[in-house]
Motif scaffolding. Sequence first.
Motif, mmCIF file in Angstrom:
data_model
loop_
_atom_site.group_PDB
_atom_site.id
_atom_site.type_symbol
_atom_site.label_atom_id
_atom_site.label_comp_id
_atom_site.label_asym_id
_atom_site.label_seq_id
_atom_site.Cartn_x
_atom_site.Cartn_y
_atom_site.Cartn_z
ATOM 1 N N VAL A 72 0.846 -14.596 34.422
ATOM 2 C CA VAL A 72 1.639 -14.216 35.587
ATOM 3 C C VAL A 72 2.219 -15.461 36.233
ATOM 4 O O VAL A 72 1.732 -16.574 36.026
ATOM 5 C CB VAL A 72 0.807 -13.422 36.625
ATOM 6 C CG1 VAL A 72 0.336 -12.097 36.052
ATOM 7 C CG2 VAL A 72 -0.391 -14.244 37.115
ATOM 8 N N GLY A 73 3.249 -15.266 37.015
ATOM 9 C CA GLY A 73 3.887 -16.379 37.710
ATOM 10 C C GLY A 73 5.248 -16.682 37.140
ATOM 11 O O GLY A 73 5.680 -16.102 36.134
ATOM 12 N N GLY A 74 5.927 -17.598 37.784
ATOM 13 C CA GLY A 74 7.300 -17.932 37.410
ATOM 14 C C GLY A 74 7.419 -18.844 36.218
ATOM 15 O O GLY A 74 8.536 -19.189 35.818
ATOM 16 N N GLY A 75 6.313 -19.304 35.651
ATOM 17 C CA GLY A 75 6.375 -20.131 34.451
ATOM 18 C C GLY A 75 6.343 -21.617 34.700
ATOM 19 O O GLY A 75 6.306 -22.408 33.769
ATOM 20 N N ASP A 76 6.362 -22.029 35.980
ATOM 21 C CA ASP A 76 6.202 -23.441 36.307
ATOM 22 C C ASP A 76 5.129 -23.555 37.379
ATOM 23 O O ASP A 76 4.547 -22.570 37.792
ATOM 24 C CB ASP A 76 7.524 -24.054 36.786
ATOM 25 C CG ASP A 76 8.130 -23.282 37.953
ATOM 26 O OD1 ASP A 76 7.514 -22.285 38.389
ATOM 27 O OD2 ASP A 76 9.206 -23.668 38.424
ATOM 28 N N GLY A 77 4.831 -24.763 37.810
ATOM 29 C CA GLY A 77 3.791 -24.944 38.812
ATOM 30 C C GLY A 77 2.428 -25.131 38.179
ATOM 31 O O GLY A 77 2.296 -25.250 36.963
ATOM 32 N N PRO A 78 1.374 -25.165 39.003
ATOM 33 C CA PRO A 78 0.029 -25.451 38.499
ATOM 34 C C PRO A 78 -0.524 -24.319 37.639
ATOM 35 O O PRO A 78 -0.167 -23.156 37.805
ATOM 36 C CB PRO A 78 -0.789 -25.596 39.790
ATOM 37 C CG PRO A 78 -0.056 -24.778 40.801
ATOM 38 C CD PRO A 78 1.393 -24.933 40.458
ATOM 39 N N GLU A 79 -1.420 -24.702 36.716
ATOM 40 C CA GLU A 79 -2.140 -23.704 35.936
ATOM 41 C C GLU A 79 -3.330 -23.206 36.752
ATOM 42 O O GLU A 79 -4.152 -24.022 37.208
ATOM 43 C CB GLU A 79 -2.622 -24.301 34.616
ATOM 44 C CG GLU A 79 -1.508 -24.645 33.649
ATOM 45 C CD GLU A 79 -2.052 -25.095 32.308
ATOM 46 O OE1 GLU A 79 -2.068 -24.271 31.363
ATOM 47 O OE2 GLU A 79 -2.467 -26.267 32.220
ATOM 48 N N VAL A 80 -3.425 -21.907 36.940
ATOM 49 C CA VAL A 80 -4.461 -21.356 37.806
ATOM 50 C C VAL A 80 -5.084 -20.106 37.195
ATOM 51 O O VAL A 80 -4.460 -19.395 36.405
ATOM 52 C CB VAL A 80 -3.903 -21.000 39.209
ATOM 53 C CG1 VAL A 80 -3.422 -22.241 39.944
ATOM 54 C CG2 VAL A 80 -2.786 -19.966 39.115
ATOM 55 N N ASP A 81 -6.342 -19.861 37.577
ATOM 56 C CA ASP A 81 -6.990 -18.577 37.344
ATOM 57 C C ASP A 81 -6.564 -17.628 38.451
ATOM 58 O O ASP A 81 -6.450 -18.034 39.626
ATOM 59 C CB ASP A 81 -8.512 -18.716 37.392
ATOM 60 C CG ASP A 81 -9.087 -19.401 36.169
ATOM 61 O OD1 ASP A 81 -8.362 -19.525 35.164
ATOM 62 O OD2 ASP A 81 -10.269 -19.796 36.219
ATOM 63 N N VAL A 82 -6.368 -16.370 38.106
ATOM 64 C CA VAL A 82 -5.944 -15.373 39.084
ATOM 65 C C VAL A 82 -6.897 -14.181 39.040
ATOM 66 O O VAL A 82 -7.160 -13.629 37.966
ATOM 67 C CB VAL A 82 -4.508 -14.887 38.789
ATOM 68 C CG1 VAL A 82 -4.085 -13.816 39.795
ATOM 69 C CG2 VAL A 82 -3.527 -16.058 38.822
ATOM 70 N N ALA A 83 -7.425 -13.819 40.181
ATOM 71 C CA ALA A 83 -8.236 -12.609 40.328
ATOM 72 C C ALA A 83 -7.487 -11.668 41.253
ATOM 73 O O ALA A 83 -7.052 -12.072 42.340
ATOM 74 C CB ALA A 83 -9.608 -12.946 40.907
ATOM 75 N N VAL A 84 -7.310 -10.427 40.823
ATOM 76 C CA VAL A 84 -6.531 -9.487 41.625
ATOM 77 C C VAL A 84 -7.232 -8.140 41.738
ATOM 78 O O VAL A 84 -7.955 -7.714 40.835
ATOM 79 C CB VAL A 84 -5.122 -9.246 41.028
ATOM 80 C CG1 VAL A 84 -4.343 -10.539 40.947
ATOM 81 C CG2 VAL A 84 -5.193 -8.592 39.665
ATOM 82 N N ASP A 85 -7.008 -7.496 42.840
ATOM 83 C CA ASP A 85 -7.276 -6.067 42.995
ATOM 84 C C ASP A 85 -6.100 -5.527 43.797
ATOM 85 O O ASP A 85 -6.081 -5.622 45.028
ATOM 86 C CB ASP A 85 -8.597 -5.807 43.712
ATOM 87 C CG ASP A 85 -9.061 -4.357 43.542
ATOM 88 O OD1 ASP A 85 -8.198 -3.505 43.244
ATOM 89 O OD2 ASP A 85 -10.253 -4.073 43.703
ATOM 90 N N PRO A 86 -5.077 -5.017 43.096
ATOM 91 C CA PRO A 86 -3.872 -4.566 43.804
ATOM 92 C C PRO A 86 -4.165 -3.550 44.892
ATOM 93 O O PRO A 86 -3.506 -3.537 45.933
ATOM 94 C CB PRO A 86 -3.023 -3.954 42.687
ATOM 95 C CG PRO A 86 -3.486 -4.639 41.441
ATOM 96 C CD PRO A 86 -4.956 -4.851 41.636
ATOM 97 N N LEU A 87 -5.176 -2.710 44.664
ATOM 98 C CA LEU A 87 -5.574 -1.739 45.682
ATOM 99 C C LEU A 87 -7.087 -1.611 45.663
ATOM 100 O O LEU A 87 -7.662 -0.852 44.881
ATOM 101 C CB LEU A 87 -4.913 -0.383 45.440
ATOM 102 C CG LEU A 87 -5.194 0.687 46.506
ATOM 103 C CD1 LEU A 87 -4.854 0.178 47.907
ATOM 104 C CD2 LEU A 87 -4.424 1.966 46.194
ATOM 105 N N GLU A 88 -7.757 -2.374 46.503
ATOM 106 C CA GLU A 88 -9.204 -2.283 46.673
ATOM 107 C C GLU A 88 -9.466 -1.095 47.599
ATOM 108 O O GLU A 88 -9.231 -1.141 48.800
ATOM 109 C CB GLU A 88 -9.740 -3.578 47.276
ATOM 110 C CG GLU A 88 -11.030 -3.493 48.048
ATOM 111 C CD GLU A 88 -12.263 -3.204 47.224
ATOM 112 O OE1 GLU A 88 -12.141 -3.022 45.994
ATOM 113 O OE2 GLU A 88 -13.353 -3.150 47.811
#
Length: 326
Positions: A72-88
């Motif tokens: 996910v993301g725009g393809g540039d910037g820092p490399e990151v782990d992403v944790a999501v819950d779109p609807l908790e």
Amino acid sequence: MERELSLEIVRVTEAAALASAPWMGRGDKNEADGAATTAMRLMFDTVSIQGTVVIGEGEMDEAPMLYIGEKVGGGDGPEVDVAVDPLEGTEIVAKGLNNALSVIAIAPKGQLLHAPDMYMEKLAVGPQLRGKLSITDSPENTIAKAAEALGKSVSDLTVVVLDRERHQQLIQSLRSIGVRIKFLSDGDVVGAIAPSFPETGIDLYMGSGGAPEGVLAAAAIKCLGGELQGRLMPANDEEYKRCIEMGIADPRKVLDMDDMIGSGDVIFAATGVTPGEFLSGVRYLPDQRAETHSIVMRAKTQTIRHIRATHYMPNKSYLFRAGNMD
């Protein structure tokens, strides 16, 4: 991570909240969750990160988007782990109840625990109790130690517990010593975070909930100076093997904050979908506008920002694509 990412990921949780809010009280949790997930995925494309989803909506063959391993993301910037819950709190929205959120945590690549989709036993406390309790103690000993550390009587303590059949023994133990219990119908992340907000009046969170939600809650709690301890609860050999495959060498060890979210920086953001303990829900205003209330926090600085935003709905193109607007 750049501090500007804090405000960027709030835009993502806002999008998911706005997309799911129209489903409040309509009895269709799947549509609500699908709308939030689609909007979140679309908004991620505008964020300057090279992100990998480590906690998401499921495996690739189970989830069409925001699945574990998705980029996910725009393809540039820092490399990151992403944790999501779109609807908790999908059930919360479907029933029109309180404490539904859209939630994201991001951290440098390799830092977040790849939590398997199973139950985790949890003990969450605010800053005053950090380092003073152990999940390995009995409920009675935990409450006694908490009361002493806080300078309160046991009867003045309030514990949050998810209202589940599996918690009957815990509930009986807590009632036998006279502590107050606040039950949650859903909202595992909110429940775990609540003790770190003094205004909630909650002292501890106890019981079991989803392991992925535990990692999300730990990210927020680290920013707030509190503590979450967890212990995975594999129900069978298959779940035990799943833990090993995901890199958890000892699935039954007590997990501390560093185990779940690492020792480095983490950013947490949440936007309220329905009104709750510390966030207001989406509020519809005249002239096709809506108001959101979000919180964004960063562990490195322990800065906590509350953001209220007014949105002109016809300009939200992602809502059309999420299927919420004609």
